[in-house]
Write a protein that holds these residues in place. Structure first.
Motif, PDB file in Angstrom:
ATOM      1  N   LEU A 244      39.577  35.639  41.466  1.00 55.13           N
ATOM      2  CA  LEU A 244      39.909  35.752  42.886  1.00 55.13           C
ATOM      3  C   LEU A 244      40.926  36.872  43.121  1.00 55.13           C
ATOM      4  O   LEU A 244      40.814  37.645  44.079  1.00 55.13           O
ATOM      5  CB  LEU A 244      40.473  34.427  43.394  1.00 55.13           C
ATOM      6  CG  LEU A 244      39.485  33.259  43.525  1.00 55.13           C
ATOM      7  CD1 LEU A 244      40.240  31.943  43.700  1.00 55.13           C
ATOM      8  CD2 LEU A 244      38.528  33.481  44.689  1.00 55.13           C
ATOM      9  N   TYR A 245      41.898  36.950  42.240  1.00 53.75           N
ATOM     10  CA  TYR A 245      42.913  38.007  42.332  1.00 53.75           C
ATOM     11  C   TYR A 245      42.278  39.382  42.186  1.00 53.75           C
ATOM     12  O   TYR A 245      42.554  40.298  42.973  1.00 53.75           O
ATOM     13  CB  TYR A 245      43.958  37.775  41.238  1.00 53.75           C
ATOM     14  CG  TYR A 245      44.879  38.930  40.978  1.00 53.75           C
ATOM     15  CD1 TYR A 245      45.862  39.294  41.897  1.00 53.75           C
ATOM     16  CD2 TYR A 245      44.779  39.664  39.790  1.00 53.75           C
ATOM     17  CE1 TYR A 245      46.721  40.358  41.645  1.00 53.75           C
ATOM     18  CE2 TYR A 245      45.629  40.726  39.533  1.00 53.75           C
ATOM     19  CZ  TYR A 245      46.595  41.068  40.468  1.00 53.75           C
ATOM     20  OH  TYR A 245      47.442  42.134  40.206  1.00 53.75           O
ATOM     21  N   LEU A 246      41.400  39.537  41.196  1.00 49.33           N
ATOM     22  CA  LEU A 246      40.725  40.814  40.989  1.00 49.33           C
ATOM     23  C   LEU A 246      39.867  41.179  42.197  1.00 49.33           C
ATOM     24  O   LEU A 246      39.867  42.333  42.654  1.00 49.33           O
ATOM     25  CB  LEU A 246      39.859  40.750  39.723  1.00 49.33           C
ATOM     26  CG  LEU A 246      39.068  42.006  39.389  1.00 49.33           C
ATOM     27  CD1 LEU A 246      40.002  43.185  39.114  1.00 49.33           C
ATOM     28  CD2 LEU A 246      38.143  41.765  38.188  1.00 49.33           C
ATOM     29  N   GLU A 247      39.159  40.199  42.727  1.00 47.91           N
ATOM     30  CA  GLU A 247      38.311  40.450  43.889  1.00 47.91           C
ATOM     31  C   GLU A 247      39.139  40.968  45.065  1.00 47.91           C
ATOM     32  O   GLU A 247      38.745  41.932  45.747  1.00 47.91           O
ATOM     33  CB  GLU A 247      37.586  39.156  44.274  1.00 47.91           C
ATOM     34  CG  GLU A 247      36.597  39.328  45.429  1.00 47.91           C
ATOM     35  CD  GLU A 247      35.953  38.020  45.839  1.00 47.91           C
ATOM     36  OE1 GLU A 247      34.719  38.002  46.040  1.00 47.91           O
ATOM     37  OE2 GLU A 247      36.677  37.004  45.968  1.00 47.91           O
ATOM     38  N   ASP A 248      40.288  40.349  45.309  1.00 55.88           N
ATOM     39  CA  ASP A 248      41.162  40.793  46.401  1.00 55.88           C
ATOM     40  C   ASP A 248      41.709  42.196  46.141  1.00 55.88           C
ATOM     41  O   ASP A 248      41.790  43.026  47.058  1.00 55.88           O
ATOM     42  CB  ASP A 248      42.327  39.821  46.569  1.00 55.88           C
ATOM     43  CG  ASP A 248      41.945  38.578  47.357  1.00 55.88           C
ATOM     44  OD1 ASP A 248      40.749  38.405  47.667  1.00 55.88           O
ATOM     45  OD2 ASP A 248      42.845  37.765  47.652  1.00 55.88           O
ATOM     46  N   CYS A 249      42.115  42.443  44.895  1.00 57.07           N
ATOM     47  CA  CYS A 249      42.703  43.752  44.574  1.00 57.07           C
ATOM     48  C   CYS A 249      41.687  44.879  44.725  1.00 57.07           C
ATOM     49  O   CYS A 249      42.013  45.956  45.238  1.00 57.07           O
ATOM     50  CB  CYS A 249      43.272  43.740  43.155  1.00 57.07           C
ATOM     51  SG  CYS A 249      44.751  42.718  42.969  1.00 57.07           S
ATOM     52  N   VAL A 250      40.471  44.652  44.287  1.00 58.07           N
ATOM     53  CA  VAL A 250      39.431  45.675  44.389  1.00 58.07           C
ATOM     54  C   VAL A 250      39.117  45.962  45.857  1.00 58.07           C
ATOM     55  O   VAL A 250      38.916  47.117  46.259  1.00 58.07           O
ATOM     56  CB  VAL A 250      38.162  45.233  43.620  1.00 58.07           C
ATOM     57  CG1 VAL A 250      36.999  46.169  43.918  1.00 58.07           C
ATOM     58  CG2 VAL A 250      38.446  45.189  42.125  1.00 58.07           C
ATOM     59  N   ALA A 251      39.102  44.917  46.663  1.00 57.38           N
ATOM     60  CA  ALA A 251      38.811  45.088  48.096  1.00 57.38           C
ATOM     61  C   ALA A 251      40.045  45.501  48.890  1.00 57.38           C
ATOM     62  O   ALA A 251      39.931  45.862  50.063  1.00 57.38           O
ATOM     63  CB  ALA A 251      38.247  43.787  48.663  1.00 57.38           C
TER      64      ALA A 251
END
Length: 330
Positions: free
Chosen positions: A62-69
């Motif tokens: 979830l953290y990675l998804e937010d950071c990429v977006a």
């Protein structure tokens, strides 16, 4: 032994939706790739830790998804924390190497702290945010996240409130109530302040002493149902008078370093006072605020190295995180 796995339903539940989108498979696969690393770690090893293992892997995804977006609840959280507390994260000293629009080691350590510091009915203690094992494992997770950062797809369907609820972030810490010139206060408060000679706090070692004060000084009816009988099982009370009324904190008097408090116990304050910031309903929030703003809880500290500094510097965030609806609650 059968390999554990995170299924799509868990990923969808974290996003609060039922429909699968194009990027979901990639992030779910990434979470499942992390599972063996998490399961082999010193912190989360063992079959009894399987749910925590899955939570760590899902949280990292979830953290990675937010950071990429460059969006989502993570970005919302760090920018809210910066706006309210002057830095992007609690606890950690951030250098110029910290990049709020990328991934960071400190972020991963904080996420592990959050997972290991459950709130509400699940509260069972506070993780040391500087724990050596936590820092070491965060490095391992960060390296995996860093390697995936440029490969991960951008999602337009980010999870909301997976770290900290928007409503809780939007709550403002209100100033303590102050009597305005000429303002008439509730009768209980006026009688309290007359008896206390203007002191806003009084301390009582037992329910009997509190009840005697209710009857003799506040002029309450000397009948059991009128004298807050639910308080019988407690002692060591703090009563706080303010323009809104009276607040009563049972079992908390030993923690208040007030020259007027004969019940203050420095040793107990050092060992236990941090619980006021972490256990829902243990202390009325306005009383907690008064204690902090008047330096009456100066010995409150987490039960680990640098625990006083970490709590005293981050107390408002800590209270918000652990107390939830009790933070500025009724």
């Amino acid at each position: 032994m059968k390999q554990k796995k995170i299924y799509m339903q868990a990923w969808l539940d974290a996003h609060g939706r039922v429909k699968v989108v194009d990027t979901d498979g990639w992030y779910l696969d990434f979470a499942n790739q992390l599972l063996p690393l998490v399961a082999e770690s010193y912190i989360y090893a063992g079959k009894e830790m399987e749910e925590d293992q899955k939570r760590v892997a899902l949280t990292c995804a979830l953290y990675l998804e937010d950071c990429v977006a460059d969006g989502g609840n993570w970005r919302q959280f760090i920018h809210w924390h910066q706006e309210n507390y002057g830095r992007y994260l609690p606890f950690y000293t951030l250098t110029d190497d910290y990049m709020p629009d990328e991934i960071n080691r400190e972020d991963v350590v904080f996420l592990l702290w959050a997972i290991n510091s459950p709130v509400g009915d699940n509260f069972d203690g506070v993780e040391n945010p500087m724990d050596a094992d936590l820092l070491e494992f965060a490095d391992a997770l960060y390296n995996r996240l860093d390697a995936a950062f440029e490969l991960a797809p951008i999602s337009d369907y980010l999870a909301t409130d997976w770290l900290l609820e928007t409503e809780l972030m939007q709550k403002k810490r209100m100033p303590l109530p102050v009597a305005l010139p000429g303002e008439k206060m509730p009768t209980n408060v006026e009688r309290f302040l007359e008896a206390s000679k203007g002191e806003p706090l009084l301390y009582f070692d037992s329910y009997d002493a509190l009840k005697f004060f209710f009857v003799q000084s506040l002029k309450w009816e000397d009948e059991e149902d009128s004298l807050l009988p639910d308080l019988k099982e407690f002692d060591n009370f703090v009563v706080f008078a303010n323009p809104k009324g009276l607040l009563i904190g049972p079992d908390v008097a030993p923690y208040f370093a007030d020259k007027h408090n004969p019940l203050y116990n420095a040793e107990l304050a050092e060992e236990e006072a941090y619980e006021l910031f972490c256990e829902e309903g243990l202390c009325p929030f306005d009383l907690l605020k008064y204690g902090m703003e008047h330096e009456l809880l100066s010995e409150a500290q987490f039960p680990f190295e640098n625990g006083k500094e970490l709590l005293q510097e981050n107390w408002d965030f800590v209270a918000r995180w652990f107390l939830g609806e009790y933070y500025e609650g009724e």
